[in-house]
Design a protein around this motif. Structure first.
Motif, PDB file in Angstrom:
ATOM      1  N   ASP A   1     -51.270 -10.527  12.168  1.00 54.84           N
ATOM      2  CA  ASP A   1     -50.240 -11.319  12.841  1.00 54.84           C
ATOM      3  C   ASP A   1     -49.304 -10.465  13.690  1.00 54.84           C
ATOM      4  N   VAL A   2     -49.074 -10.931  14.916  1.00 53.41           N
ATOM      5  CA  VAL A   2     -48.199 -10.236  15.863  1.00 53.41           C
ATOM      6  C   VAL A   2     -47.271 -11.259  16.495  1.00 53.41           C
ATOM      7  N   ALA A   3     -46.257 -10.774  17.184  1.00 48.13           N
ATOM      8  CA  ALA A   3     -45.382 -11.662  17.958  1.00 48.13           C
ATOM      9  C   ALA A   3     -45.947 -11.852  19.353  1.00 48.13           C
ATOM     10  N   PHE A   4     -45.637 -12.984  19.946  1.00 49.35           N
ATOM     11  CA  PHE A   4     -46.059 -13.325  21.304  1.00 49.35           C
ATOM     12  C   PHE A   4     -44.824 -13.782  22.059  1.00 49.35           C
ATOM     13  N   TYR A   5     -44.265 -12.902  22.897  1.00 51.83           N
ATOM     14  CA  TYR A   5     -43.091 -13.210  23.705  1.00 51.83           C
ATOM     15  C   TYR A   5     -43.552 -13.648  25.092  1.00 51.83           C
ATOM     16  N   TYR A   6     -42.962 -14.715  25.589  1.00 49.94           N
ATOM     17  CA  TYR A   6     -43.352 -15.233  26.899  1.00 49.94           C
ATOM     18  C   TYR A   6     -42.126 -15.474  27.762  1.00 49.94           C
ATOM     19  N   PHE A   7     -42.124 -14.828  28.927  1.00 49.96           N
ATOM     20  CA  PHE A   7     -41.110 -15.037  29.957  1.00 49.96           C
ATOM     21  C   PHE A   7     -41.752 -15.866  31.062  1.00 49.96           C
ATOM     22  N   GLY A   8     -41.471 -17.135  31.092  1.00 50.95           N
ATOM     23  CA  GLY A   8     -42.054 -18.011  32.100  1.00 50.95           C
ATOM     24  C   GLY A   8     -41.749 -19.451  31.771  1.00 50.95           C
ATOM     25  N   ASP A   9     -42.180 -20.363  32.644  1.00 57.25           N
ATOM     26  CA  ASP A   9     -41.799 -21.763  32.485  1.00 57.25           C
ATOM     27  C   ASP A   9     -42.966 -22.682  32.182  1.00 57.25           C
ATOM     28  N   ALA A  10     -44.112 -22.140  31.774  1.00 59.26           N
ATOM     29  CA  ALA A  10     -45.233 -22.997  31.396  1.00 59.26           C
ATOM     30  C   ALA A  10     -44.900 -23.784  30.135  1.00 59.26           C
ATOM     31  N   GLN A  11     -45.467 -24.968  30.010  1.00 56.47           N
ATOM     32  CA  GLN A  11     -45.356 -25.727  28.776  1.00 56.47           C
ATOM     33  C   GLN A  11     -46.154 -25.019  27.680  1.00 56.47           C
TER      34      GLN A  11
ATOM     35  N   MET B   1     -38.745  -0.304  27.586  1.00 50.14           N
ATOM     36  CA  MET B   1     -39.419  -1.409  28.269  1.00 50.14           C
ATOM     37  C   MET B   1     -38.442  -2.350  28.959  1.00 50.14           C
ATOM     38  N   ALA B   2     -37.236  -2.504  28.403  1.00 53.06           N
ATOM     39  CA  ALA B   2     -36.313  -3.539  28.862  1.00 53.06           C
ATOM     40  C   ALA B   2     -36.024  -3.509  30.363  1.00 53.06           C
ATOM     41  N   PRO B   3     -35.668  -2.363  30.951  1.00 48.58           N
ATOM     42  CA  PRO B   3     -35.370  -2.391  32.392  1.00 48.58           C
ATOM     43  C   PRO B   3     -36.586  -2.745  33.247  1.00 48.58           C
ATOM     44  N   PHE B   4     -37.768  -2.423  32.749  1.00 51.80           N
ATOM     45  CA  PHE B   4     -38.970  -2.791  33.502  1.00 51.80           C
ATOM     46  C   PHE B   4     -39.229  -4.293  33.422  1.00 51.80           C
ATOM     47  N   VAL B   5     -39.008  -4.901  32.258  1.00 49.49           N
ATOM     48  CA  VAL B   5     -39.140  -6.356  32.149  1.00 49.49           C
ATOM     49  C   VAL B   5     -38.208  -7.032  33.150  1.00 49.49           C
ATOM     50  N   HIS B   6     -36.988  -6.541  33.212  1.00 55.91           N
ATOM     51  CA  HIS B   6     -36.017  -7.088  34.174  1.00 55.91           C
ATOM     52  C   HIS B   6     -36.536  -6.949  35.607  1.00 55.91           C
ATOM     53  N   ARG B   7     -37.097  -5.818  35.931  1.00 54.34           N
ATOM     54  CA  ARG B   7     -37.598  -5.571  37.294  1.00 54.34           C
ATOM     55  C   ARG B   7     -38.821  -6.441  37.599  1.00 54.34           C
ATOM     56  N   TRP B   8     -39.733  -6.574  36.623  1.00 60.65           N
ATOM     57  CA  TRP B   8     -40.915  -7.419  36.832  1.00 60.65           C
ATOM     58  C   TRP B   8     -40.521  -8.866  37.050  1.00 60.65           C
ATOM     59  N   ARG B   9     -39.568  -9.334  36.265  1.00 60.64           N
ATOM     60  CA  ARG B   9     -39.129 -10.717  36.412  1.00 60.64           C
ATOM     61  C   ARG B   9     -38.471 -10.932  37.779  1.00 60.64           C
ATOM     62  N   ALA B  10     -37.672  -9.961  38.210  1.00 58.14           N
ATOM     63  CA  ALA B  10     -37.027 -10.062  39.511  1.00 58.14           C
ATOM     64  C   ALA B  10     -38.047 -10.080  40.645  1.00 58.14           C
ATOM     65  N   ALA B  11     -39.209  -9.461  40.410  1.00 58.39           N
ATOM     66  CA  ALA B  11     -40.267  -9.438  41.418  1.00 58.39           C
ATOM     67  C   ALA B  11     -41.151 -10.680  41.371  1.00 58.39           C
ATOM     68  N   GLY B  12     -40.843 -11.614  40.483  1.00 57.30           N
ATOM     69  CA  GLY B  12     -41.567 -12.876  40.455  1.00 57.30           C
ATOM     70  C   GLY B  12     -42.699 -12.973  39.460  1.00 57.30           C
ATOM     71  N   TYR B  13     -42.807 -11.998  38.561  1.00 58.63           N
ATOM     72  CA  TYR B  13     -43.883 -12.022  37.570  1.00 58.63           C
ATOM     73  C   TYR B  13     -43.460 -12.759  36.308  1.00 58.63           C
ATOM     74  N   GLU B  14     -44.349 -13.606  35.792  1.00 58.30           N
ATOM     75  CA  GLU B  14     -44.217 -14.036  34.411  1.00 58.30           C
ATOM     76  C   GLU B  14     -44.710 -12.892  33.538  1.00 58.30           C
ATOM     77  N   VAL B  15     -44.153 -12.764  32.342  1.00 53.17           N
ATOM     78  CA  VAL B  15     -44.452 -11.614  31.496  1.00 53.17           C
ATOM     79  C   VAL B  15     -44.768 -12.092  30.079  1.00 53.17           C
ATOM     80  N   ILE B  16     -45.863 -11.566  29.538  1.00 52.06           N
ATOM     81  CA  ILE B  16     -46.210 -11.733  28.129  1.00 52.06           C
ATOM     82  C   ILE B  16     -46.110 -10.371  27.478  1.00 52.06           C
ATOM     83  N   VAL B  17     -45.431 -10.296  26.343  1.00 50.61           N
ATOM     84  CA  VAL B  17     -45.370  -9.068  25.558  1.00 50.61           C
ATOM     85  C   VAL B  17     -45.914  -9.385  24.168  1.00 50.61           C
ATOM     86  N   THR B  18     -46.936  -8.674  23.745  1.00 51.71           N
ATOM     87  CA  THR B  18     -47.545  -8.928  22.448  1.00 51.71           C
ATOM     88  C   THR B  18     -48.298  -7.682  21.995  1.00 51.71           C
ATOM     89  N   ALA B  19     -49.116  -7.819  20.950  1.00 53.58           N
ATOM     90  CA  ALA B  19     -49.915  -6.710  20.427  1.00 53.58           C
ATOM     91  C   ALA B  19     -51.350  -7.173  20.227  1.00 53.58           C
TER      92      ALA B  19
END
Length: 277
Positions: free
Chosen positions: A230-240, A193-211
């Motif tokens: 219970d799951v993890a919630f990872y967020y790539f973005g600048d929202a409060q 998944m990692a290289p795709f997260v990098h590519r999505w972010r470079a394309a301007g997408y905020e990204v949530i990864v969870t289950a």
């Protein structure tokens, strides 16, 4: 204009996220991502959670009690509200998502791949896992699915898309969670998944990864054990976001996505959004 991707990796308990997904945890350590604990709805069954994640209502309202009864939902959902607001949507996921949010019953030839201007899912790429069992998991490669999602982003220009795969859920049901096979499966998906997260972010997408839900030590879910919910919630973005050790409510995910995308939240979604616009 905000663009957002929701990446749902089926059936991963919180403890596996935090100890086995080194790339995601590396982004948390570097400050490029933030992470919280999220608690799923009840029952913590796959289709029930899928329905709640995008409608923001519990199974007691949408009436998807388990995986045996999947049908087109009546409640407003993330796809329908974004589509109505002029946003372009996409999904790369199990066929249950097509049945819940686009049309039901699922027709293999008609619905496996479609591009419809009417929406609510404008660009769908679905798989069924027909024949699934412990002997043969029938799961597509996550690399292929990540690539398909990336193509929808780059060719179709989607504003919002969700990804869903059952690889780790299937592995957990087969091998349980305290084993070499599960450790390696989580490591492999994180690395893929990692290289795709990098590519999505470079394309301007905020990204949530969870289950959608977790799994307990015997590979079970559906109940109220924290390992199952219970799951993890990872967020790539600048929202409060909430500060500190806050437990996120899965029912708040749908209104949070709409808020972040600048779209009005329907009255049926009662949970308070944790994103600010």
């Amino acid at each position: 204009m905000k663009k957002l991707l929701l990446i749902l990796i089926d059936g991963v308990p919180y403890r596996n996220w935090r100890r086995l997904f080194g790339n995601l945890e590396g982004w948390v350590a570097s400050g490029e991502a933030r992470v919280w604990r999220m608690r799923s709805t009840l029952p913590s069954t796959s289709a029930s959670c899928y329905a709640s994640i995008h409608t923001g209502v519990p199974p007691q309202q949408h009436r998807v009690w388990g995986n045996e009864a999947v049908y087109r939902l009546a409640q407003p959902d993330v796809f329908s509200e974004l589509s109505a607001a002029g946003k372009r949507t996409g999904a790369v996921a199990h066929s249950f998502w097509s049945e819940l949010f686009n049309r039901s019953p699922f027709d293999l030839v008609r619905d496996i791949e479609y591009d419809e201007e009417a929406g609510p899912i404008h660009h769908g790429r679905f798989h069924t896992m027909t024949g699934y069992g412990n002997i043969n998991q029938m799961t597509p490669s996550d690399v292929d699915l990540f690539a398909t999602l990336t193509r929808l982003c780059e060719v179709k220009g989607v504003d919002y898309a969700m990804y869903h795969s059952c690889t780790l859920d299937s592995m957990g049901h087969r091998f349980y969670h305290d084993c070499e096979e599960m450790d390696n499966a989580c490591y492999m998906l994180d690395a893929q998944m990692a290289p795709f997260v990098h590519r999505w972010r470079a394309a301007g997408y905020e990204v949530i990864v969870t289950a959608d839900h977790g799994q307990d030590a015997r590979g079970h879910h559906g109940g109220a054990d924290p390992l199952q919910q219970d799951v993890a919630f990872y967020y790539f973005g600048d929202a409060q976001m909430p500060v500190g050790d806050v437990l996120l409510d899965q029912l708040a995910l749908a209104p949070s996505i709409l808020t972040r995308m600048g779209v009005a939240v329907p009255a049926s979604m009662q949970a308070k959004p944790f994103f600010t616009a």
